[in-house]
Design a protein around this motif. Structure first.
Motif, PDB file in Angstrom:
ATOM      1  N   ASP A  10       0.861  -1.192   0.000  1.00 44.03           N
ATOM      2  CA  ASP A  10       0.000   0.000   0.000  1.00 44.03           C
ATOM      3  C   ASP A  10       0.898   1.243   0.000  1.00 44.03           C
ATOM      4  OD1 ASP A  10      -1.531   2.234   0.858  1.00 44.03           O
ATOM      5  OD2 ASP A  10      -3.066   0.846   1.603  1.00 44.03           O
ATOM      6  N   ASP A  12       0.325   4.356   0.318  1.00 44.64           N
ATOM      7  CA  ASP A  12       0.034   5.373   1.340  1.00 44.64           C
ATOM      8  C   ASP A  12       0.609   4.989   2.696  1.00 44.64           C
ATOM      9  OD1 ASP A  12      -1.277   7.325  -0.179  1.00 44.64           O
ATOM     10  OD2 ASP A  12      -3.052   6.015  -0.307  1.00 44.64           O
ATOM     11  N   ILE A  13       0.437   3.710   3.053  1.00 41.93           N
ATOM     12  CA  ILE A  13       0.991   3.238   4.330  1.00 41.93           C
ATOM     13  C   ILE A  13       2.506   3.409   4.299  1.00 41.93           C
ATOM     14  CG2 ILE A  13       1.378   1.182   5.784  1.00 41.93           C
ATOM     15  CD1 ILE A  13      -1.476   1.539   6.029  1.00 41.93           C
ATOM     16  N   ALA A  16       3.318   7.113   4.664  1.00 38.35           N
ATOM     17  CA  ALA A  16       3.025   7.640   5.996  1.00 38.35           C
ATOM     18  C   ALA A  16       4.059   7.152   7.007  1.00 38.35           C
ATOM     19  CB  ALA A  16       1.627   7.219   6.426  1.00 38.35           C
ATOM     20  N   ASN A  23      10.802  11.733  10.650  1.00 36.62           N
ATOM     21  CA  ASN A  23      10.596  12.727  11.705  1.00 36.62           C
ATOM     22  C   ASN A  23      11.152  12.269  13.050  1.00 36.62           C
ATOM     23  OD1 ASN A  23       9.367  14.418   9.953  1.00 36.62           O
ATOM     24  ND2 ASN A  23       7.266  13.886  10.555  1.00 36.62           N
ATOM     25  N   PRO A 106      -4.995  -0.234  11.812  1.00 34.51           N
ATOM     26  CA  PRO A 106      -4.026   0.851  11.716  1.00 34.51           C
ATOM     27  C   PRO A 106      -3.197   0.949  12.999  1.00 34.51           C
ATOM     28  CG  PRO A 106      -6.222   1.703  12.162  1.00 34.51           C
ATOM     29  CD  PRO A 106      -6.361   0.241  12.025  1.00 34.51           C
TER      30      PRO A 106
ATOM     31  N   PRO B 259      -7.582   0.521   3.005  1.00 36.68           N
ATOM     32  CA  PRO B 259      -7.680   1.974   2.732  1.00 36.68           C
ATOM     33  C   PRO B 259      -7.978   2.778   3.997  1.00 36.68           C
ATOM     34  CG  PRO B 259      -9.534   0.772   1.774  1.00 36.68           C
ATOM     35  CD  PRO B 259      -8.560  -0.241   2.251  1.00 36.68           C
ATOM     36  N   SER B 261      -7.096   2.050   7.022  1.00 34.67           N
ATOM     37  CA  SER B 261      -5.858   2.110   7.814  1.00 34.67           C
ATOM     38  C   SER B 261      -4.926   3.180   7.279  1.00 34.67           C
ATOM     39  CB  SER B 261      -5.117   0.776   7.749  1.00 34.67           C
ATOM     40  OG  SER B 261      -5.907  -0.236   8.247  1.00 34.67           O
ATOM     41  N   ALA B 262      -4.822   3.227   5.959  1.00 33.89           N
ATOM     42  CA  ALA B 262      -3.921   4.204   5.345  1.00 33.89           C
ATOM     43  C   ALA B 262      -4.363   5.620   5.705  1.00 33.89           C
ATOM     44  CB  ALA B 262      -3.902   4.002   3.839  1.00 33.89           C
ATOM     45  N   ILE B 264      -6.235   6.602   8.262  1.00 31.72           N
ATOM     46  CA  ILE B 264      -6.031   6.866   9.695  1.00 31.72           C
ATOM     47  C   ILE B 264      -4.560   7.170   9.983  1.00 31.72           C
ATOM     48  CG2 ILE B 264      -6.076   5.844  12.004  1.00 31.72           C
ATOM     49  CD1 ILE B 264      -8.604   4.396  11.241  1.00 31.72           C
ATOM     50  N   THR B 265      -3.686   6.432   9.347  1.00 31.89           N
ATOM     51  CA  THR B 265      -2.261   6.666   9.572  1.00 31.89           C
ATOM     52  C   THR B 265      -1.890   8.090   9.156  1.00 31.89           C
ATOM     53  OG1 THR B 265      -1.965   4.341   9.015  1.00 31.89           O
ATOM     54  CG2 THR B 265       0.028   5.632   9.233  1.00 31.89           C
ATOM     55  N   TYR B 266      -2.401   8.526   8.001  1.00 34.92           N
ATOM     56  CA  TYR B 266      -2.141   9.906   7.550  1.00 34.92           C
ATOM     57  C   TYR B 266      -2.690  10.925   8.544  1.00 34.92           C
ATOM     58  CZ  TYR B 266      -0.193   9.233   2.857  1.00 34.92           C
ATOM     59  OH  TYR B 266       0.631   8.948   1.813  1.00 34.92           O
ATOM     60  N   ASN B 268      -3.311  10.561  11.692  1.00 37.72           N
ATOM     61  CA  ASN B 268      -2.478  10.526  12.891  1.00 37.72           C
ATOM     62  C   ASN B 268      -1.241  11.388  12.724  1.00 37.72           C
ATOM     63  OD1 ASN B 268      -3.874   8.934  14.667  1.00 37.72           O
ATOM     64  ND2 ASN B 268      -3.020   7.019  13.878  1.00 37.72           N
ATOM     65  N   MET B 269      -0.613  11.227  11.568  1.00 38.35           N
ATOM     66  CA  MET B 269       0.614  11.972  11.307  1.00 38.35           C
ATOM     67  C   MET B 269       0.336  13.472  11.285  1.00 38.35           C
ATOM     68  SD  MET B 269       2.787   9.425  10.338  1.00 38.35           S
ATOM     69  CE  MET B 269       3.935  10.488   9.580  1.00 38.35           C
ATOM     70  N   GLU B 272      -0.233  14.721  14.690  1.00 38.29           N
ATOM     71  CA  GLU B 272       1.012  14.749  15.467  1.00 38.29           C
ATOM     72  C   GLU B 272       1.999  15.797  14.944  1.00 38.29           C
ATOM     73  OE1 GLU B 272       2.147  10.689  15.168  1.00 38.29           O
ATOM     74  OE2 GLU B 272       0.496  10.076  16.472  1.00 38.29           O
ATOM     75  N   ALA B 274       3.418  15.918  11.918  1.00 42.09           N
ATOM     76  CA  ALA B 274       4.473  15.415  11.030  1.00 42.09           C
ATOM     77  C   ALA B 274       4.600  16.259   9.758  1.00 42.09           C
ATOM     78  CB  ALA B 274       4.205  13.971  10.672  1.00 42.09           C
ATOM     79  N   TYR B 275       3.498  16.922   9.374  1.00 42.56           N
ATOM     80  CA  TYR B 275       3.527  17.775   8.163  1.00 42.56           C
ATOM     81  C   TYR B 275       3.521  19.259   8.543  1.00 42.56           C
ATOM     82  CZ  TYR B 275       2.251  13.361   5.994  1.00 42.56           C
ATOM     83  OH  TYR B 275       2.242  12.060   5.599  1.00 42.56           O
ATOM     84  N   LYS B 290     -10.914  10.926  12.391  1.00 45.82           N
ATOM     85  CA  LYS B 290     -10.195   9.771  12.925  1.00 45.82           C
ATOM     86  C   LYS B 290     -11.156   8.882  13.723  1.00 45.82           C
ATOM     87  CE  LYS B 290      -6.509   8.543  16.052  1.00 45.82           C
ATOM     88  NZ  LYS B 290      -5.529   9.016  17.014  1.00 45.82           N
ATOM     89  N   ASN B 294     -12.172   5.107  12.821  1.00 49.20           N
ATOM     90  CA  ASN B 294     -11.961   4.028  13.786  1.00 49.20           C
ATOM     91  C   ASN B 294     -13.247   3.240  14.032  1.00 49.20           C
ATOM     92  OD1 ASN B 294      -9.257   3.798  14.497  1.00 49.20           O
ATOM     93  ND2 ASN B 294      -9.366   5.665  15.729  1.00 49.20           N
TER      94      ASN B 294
END
Lengths: 121, 477
Positions: A10, A12-13, A16, A23, A106, B259, B261-262, B264-266, B268-269, B272, B274-275, B290, B294
């Motif tokens: 994936d 995207d995973i 990410a 970071n 996730p 999809p 999960s992907a 949610i991971t974004y 989360n970042m 947090e 990250a961007y 989120k 979930n």
């Protein structure tokens, strides 16, 4: 800076987790299929491997984890799974699945970073 | 195919894998049966001594019978050793795939050898017990039935024809005086072996009985094999379907969750940082996204749990579960919620600290993790949750009580319905899929356990927050 291989089909995973690792001071290297993964791990010799269980085939992760051990690669392995216990598979480390940690997707960034730090110690 | 069965001795009806295993098992069974026959024969010979005492007229020359009994014992020991040797021989388990041209001593040949020697022993035994005068003649029928369980009909027909011809010849030679007659004195008064009409009628009936019982026993054996094979095929078919079903569900869940999960991971970042710093007005929508995602994952998991329970595709492992340790493990998974909401959680166990339950941990966890999760979810900050385990000889009772919002009387029956969510939880904006209780019910059904709901619970704080208590009973057999 510890080098970490991320193997997941994936994109995207992959992206990410890559940013998360950068970071937090790690050097990520990535592959999105089993063949590339073997070449990547052989050439890059990472300190830790994050591996998705289901890629092209349902058990690619297991196959790869075994393959790495056969190639003499001793880096700790984190297996990521979407299905885990849900289907009755109580995943655990064993001789047939040489993984150090199983995490269900996730994955919370905090938990993933904790496990990485633990395994790299 | 039919011709081939004469050489391989494999009945054409049974070309399936289990056949060889079955024949090997039956060969051993026959050997064991023969030890019993030797014992019976010995008792019979000894019985004649007793009869001699009771009826002085009765007499039989037992010497040949002792020799026959001893011979049967000796060849049976030999067969037993041969069976063991064949069972451990290399390639023994692959006899079905051996080349057809090359002769190989198969289990079926072993059966043939056993059956032929048995018929021979019986012919001799009958000859020395008076030939056509003896009631022992009926024992041929047993041998025909046993033989038909092993060998193809055509082979059995050849064997019984030989048996018939040998029997007729012996009687004929006795009649002509070529060989001596060995009568049982005191049993038959007239010399039937010397009566030609009796001989003809006797052998006509004997032939009919032999061929008819061969035909019948063979038909039954054929039918048995046929149903065995179709059962075998049906079982394999079921197993294949089961595997396909599990595989389908697994890939379905994987594709549905990946999809989410992907994303949610974004998120989360982003949350947090990250961007980089995110604008204040985006923080709440992202956090809500989120939570909703979930919920989606939770719903997928619940549906999957539920269908795996209903379909019975969960792989189970029954083991003794230390219940207190089990509940501590579940609570550990909720430690963040417990700490944030400052909920007092207690585990009480009676009469012992260590109570064990024999069962599958995954299924038990499905039931109790859901109940505990609900209690924590529907209990306000500073509330209480109590897990009480009470073990008695006949029943194990586990109750989960809380000081939460409770369940109104009119909704008590509905909470076990799929996708039902109580009005209060909706009003209070508590997230949930409405499938949790269905999962609990299905998991408990696995153990034939009953669940009872009480609201108010014994932890009730006030009329407004009555609390809920679920009482689960596991009946012991």
């Amino acid at each position: 800076m510890p080098k970490i291989a991320i193997i997941d089909d994936d994109p995207d995973i992959l992206e990410a987790i890559k940013i998360l690792l950068i970071n937090n001071g790690y050097t990520p290297v990535t592959a999105n299929n089993p063949d590339d993964a073997i070449n990547l791990v052989k050439s890059e010799q990472p300190d830790l491997i994050i591996l998705d269980i289901m890629m092209v085939e349902a058990d690619d992760g297991f196959y790869l984890a075994n393959k790495f051990r056969k190639l003499g690669i001793k880096a700790p392995i984190i297996l990521l799974t979407s299905i885990s216990k849900v289907t009755g598979f109580e995943y655990g480390t064993s001789e047939t699945v040489p993984a150090d940690v199983f995490l269900e997707k996730p994955v919370e960034s905090k938990i993933l970073l904790e496990k990485i730090a633990e395994l790299l110690q | 195919m039919k011709k081939q069965s004469i050489f391989t001795l494999v009945p054409e009806r049974v070309q399936f894998e289990d056949f060889w295993v079955e024949i090997r098992r039956r060969n051993l069974w026959l050997i064991k049966l023969r030890y019993g026959a030797v014992l019976m024969l010995t008792s019979m010979i000894l019985g004649t001594y007793l009869l001699k005492i009771i009826y002085p007229d009765f007499d039989l020359d037992t010497k040949p019978h002792w020799i026959i009994a001893l011979s049967i014992l000796v060849y049976n020991i030999f067969y037993h050793l041969l069976w063991r040797k064949l069972a451990t021989a290399r390639g023994w388990f692959r006899e079905e795939s051996e080349s057809k041209k090359q002769f190989k001593f198969r289990s079926t040949h072993f059966s043939l050898l056993q059956i032929c020697t048995d018929f021979l022993a019986l012919i001799l035994f009958i000859y020395f017990t008076g030939g056509i005068e003896t009631p022992i003649f009926v024992l041929y029928i047993f041998h025909v039935i046993i033989g038909s369980l092993f060998l193809p009909g055509i082979i059995m027909t050849i064997i019984i024809t030989a048996v018939f011809i040998i029997s007729v010849l012996i009687t004929l030679f006795e009649y002509l005086g070529y060989i001596p007659h060995h009568p049982i004195y005191g049993l038959i008064t007239e010399d039937s072996y010397y009566n030609i009409q009796y001989i003809i009628v006797f052998y006509a009936i004997f032939a009919l009985a032999l061929y008819l019982s061969t035909y019948l026993a063979n038909s039954i054996a054929k039918e048995l094999y046929r149903s065995h094979r179709s059962l075998d095929e049906a079982y394999n078919e079921l197993e294949r379907a089961e595997k396909a079903k599990s595989k389908y569900i697994m890939s379905f869940v994987h594709d549905l969750k990946t999809p989410l999960s992907a994303v949610i991971t974004y998120i989360n970042m982003m949350l947090e940082g990250a961007y980089g710093e995110i604008p204040m007005q985006l923080k709440t929508p992202l956090e809500r996204s989120k939570i909703r995602l979930n919920n989606g994952i939770e719903l997928i998991n619940d549906i999957l749990y539920l269908s795996s329970l209903k379909l019975g595709i969960l792989t189970t492992k029954v083991q003794p579960i230390n219940l207190v340790a089990f509940f501590k493990e579940i609570l550990d998974e909720f430690k963040d919620t417990i700490q944030t909401k400052e909920i007092q959680v207690q585990i009480k166990s009676y009469p012992d600290e260590e109570i064990y339950f024999n069962g599958d941990k995954t299924i038990l966890k499905l039931a109790f993790a859901n109940l505990i999760s609900n209690s924590l979810k529907y209990t306000d900050s500073g509330g209480e949750v109590e897990i009480y385990i009470n073990d008695s000889p006949k029943v194990l009772v586990i109750s989960i009580a809380d000081s939460g919002i409770g369940i109104p009387d009119k909704e008590k029956d509905k909470i076990f319905n799929d996708f039902y969510r109580s009005t209060i939880s909706k009003k209070k904006g508590i997230e949930g899929t409405g499938l949790g209780m269905s999962v609990v019910l299905e998991a408990l059904k696995y153990y034939n356990a009953t669940i009872k709901l009480e609201s108010p619970s014994h932890l009730q704080k006030s009329a407004n927050i009555p609390g809920t208590e679920f009482i689960i009973e596991f009946k012991k057999l």
